[in-house]
Motif scaffolding. Structure first.
Motif, PDB file in Angstrom:
ATOM      1  N   UNK A 220       9.826 -12.131   1.856  1.00  0.00           N
ATOM      2  CA  UNK A 220      10.901 -11.814   0.860  1.00  0.00           C
ATOM      3  C   UNK A 220      10.088 -11.018  -0.206  1.00  0.00           C
ATOM      4  N   UNK A 221      10.511 -10.187  -0.645  1.00  0.00           N
ATOM      5  CA  UNK A 221       9.859  -9.287  -1.694  1.00  0.00           C
ATOM      6  C   UNK A 221       9.829 -10.031  -2.899  1.00  0.00           C
ATOM      7  N   UNK A 222       8.579 -10.123  -3.759  1.00  0.00           N
ATOM      8  CA  UNK A 222       8.460 -10.489  -4.973  1.00  0.00           C
ATOM      9  C   UNK A 222       9.824 -10.479  -5.911  1.00  0.00           C
ATOM     10  N   UNK A 223      10.219  -8.970  -5.852  1.00  0.00           N
ATOM     11  CA  UNK A 223      11.047  -8.688  -6.990  1.00  0.00           C
ATOM     12  C   UNK A 223      12.416  -8.039  -6.416  1.00  0.00           C
ATOM     13  N   UNK A 224      12.454  -8.234  -5.395  1.00  0.00           N
ATOM     14  CA  UNK A 224      13.775  -7.797  -4.716  1.00  0.00           C
ATOM     15  C   UNK A 224      14.317  -8.559  -3.565  1.00  0.00           C
ATOM     16  N   UNK A 225      15.671  -8.889  -3.831  1.00  0.00           N
ATOM     17  CA  UNK A 225      16.000  -9.802  -2.728  1.00  0.00           C
ATOM     18  C   UNK A 225      16.218  -9.326  -1.221  1.00  0.00           C
ATOM     19  N   UNK A 226      15.425  -8.918  -0.588  1.00  0.00           N
ATOM     20  CA  UNK A 226      15.515  -8.409   0.718  1.00  0.00           C
ATOM     21  C   UNK A 226      14.236  -9.035   1.482  1.00  0.00           C
ATOM     22  N   UNK A 227      14.134  -8.886   2.862  1.00  0.00           N
ATOM     23  CA  UNK A 227      13.047  -9.232   3.700  1.00  0.00           C
ATOM     24  C   UNK A 227      12.305  -7.990   4.098  1.00  0.00           C
ATOM     25  N   UNK A 228      10.997  -8.321   4.154  1.00  0.00           N
ATOM     26  CA  UNK A 228      10.284  -6.941   4.766  1.00  0.00           C
ATOM     27  C   UNK A 228      10.425  -7.070   6.153  1.00  0.00           C
ATOM     28  N   UNK A 229      10.543  -5.856   6.745  1.00  0.00           N
ATOM     29  CA  UNK A 229      10.220  -5.771   8.315  1.00  0.00           C
ATOM     30  C   UNK A 229       9.397  -4.496   8.492  1.00  0.00           C
TER      31      UNK A 229
END
Ligand SMILES: C[S@@+](CC[C@H](N)C(=O)[O-])C[C@H]1O[C@@H](n2cnc3c(N)ncnc32)[C@H](O)[C@@H]1O
Length: 295
Positions: A220-229
């Motif tokens: 999960x990004x440190x500063x945004x509520x999404x996962x990195x793919x």
């Protein structure tokens, strides 16, 4: 000449030189055969094409009957002099040449009048005028199939059209070879952009990976509520939230399978940028498109 304006002229000349790369017939054919039904009874306009040398002109001239075109028009551009337009009304007929009073610039009032008459615009426009060129097509509500730089995706004006499903990528893979004025070939990270439906856009991307809470693979990004793919082929089949994916995702984008929510990373803030930059364990991640899977 003062140094500043000399530099400006040099810069302009270099940009214009970069605009000189010509699309090969094989690439035109490979892409355009996917749109056969869109061309029937249509007026096709090539507005950045010298009809004497353009392979776009050659393609439509040869395919006039097969595609069932109504009319083919091309305007010739010259930086300084008035030019001409060429019109073709049927297969095997002689084209009609008419002088223009202006220089064939796609923005000239004369060319805008021709644009109004056209149904579909097809060309490889000057890359240095990308934003203006695309904006004009949209303003006049035209159908189009054009060649452009893959990085146009990151222009906020063009990204906005992608997000709103008013422009998408064509069918052929990106990275194209173009002819240069000196006869050599040049590889460019270019692709096709269109607003005509095609079959690839209806194909579902095969999803086989499982998210299943795997925060190591999908942090999960440190500063945004999404996962990195980080790879398009790893988009999980079971994740319902928003995901950040590389811009190459757009080559696989099917709007019935995914929605594009916005972008993050190094885009200019424009209302579509959800965050200026995102970080993973304090490391900056560049250029991500935020998507969601449609259940
Ligand atoms: C990338 S080249 C492609 C040419 C041709 N469409 C092809 O694919 O073979 C872009 C062309 O646009 C022309 N051009 C540059 N500025 C233009 C303008 N303002 N209006 C119309 N054409 C322009 C240039 O002469 C150049 O040959």
């Amino acid at each position: 000449m003062p140094r500043k304006s000399k530099n400006r002229n040099l810069h302009r000349a270099k940009k214009e030189q970069n605009d000189e790369h010509y699309t090969r017939l094989t690439d035109i054919e490979r892409e355009l055969h996917h749109y056969r039904d869109h061309f029937r009874d249509q007026v096709v306009f090539l507005n950045c094409d010298d009809p004497e040398t353009s392979h776009f002109w050659l393609y439509f001239k040869l395919k006039f009957e097969f595609l069932g075109l109504k009319k083919l028009i091309a305007t010739h551009y010259d930086r300084e002099r008035p030019t001409y337009k060429l019109e073709l009304f049927g297969y095997g007929e002689e084209p009609v040449r008419t002088s223009l009073t202006q220089n064939g610039d796609f923005r000239s009032p004369e060319c805008v009048e021709i644009l109004k008459e056209a149904d579909v615009v097809v060309t490889n426009p000057p890359f240095s005028l990308a934003r203006e060129y695309v904006a004009q097509l949209v303003e006049h509500d035209k159908k189009f199939v054009i060649v452009g730089g893959f990085n146009w995706i990151t222009y906020k004006e063009i990204f906005k059209l992608i997000k709103d499903n008013r422009l998408w990528l064509g069918v052929s893979p990106r990275n194209m070879s173009f002819m240069q004025p000196d006869g050599t070939e040049k590889q460019v990270n270019a692709c096709w952009f269109t607003n005509l439906e095609h079959k690839r856009r209806k194909e579902e991307l095969l999803l086989w990976r499982e998210y299943a809470g795997n925060e190591e693979m999908y942090p999960r990004y440190d500063n945004y509520d999404a996962i990195e793919v980080s790879k398009v082929r790893d988009i999980p089949k079971d994740y319902a939230g928003v995901m950040g994916v590389p811009i190459t995702f757009l080559e696989k984008y099917n709007p019935r399978q995914f929605s594009v929510e916005g972008n993050i990373g190094s885009y200019a803030p424009d209302g579509y940028s959800l965050a200026n930059a995102v970080y993973l364990k304090k490391r900056k991640v560049f250029k991500r498109i935020v998507i969601r899977r449609i259940p």
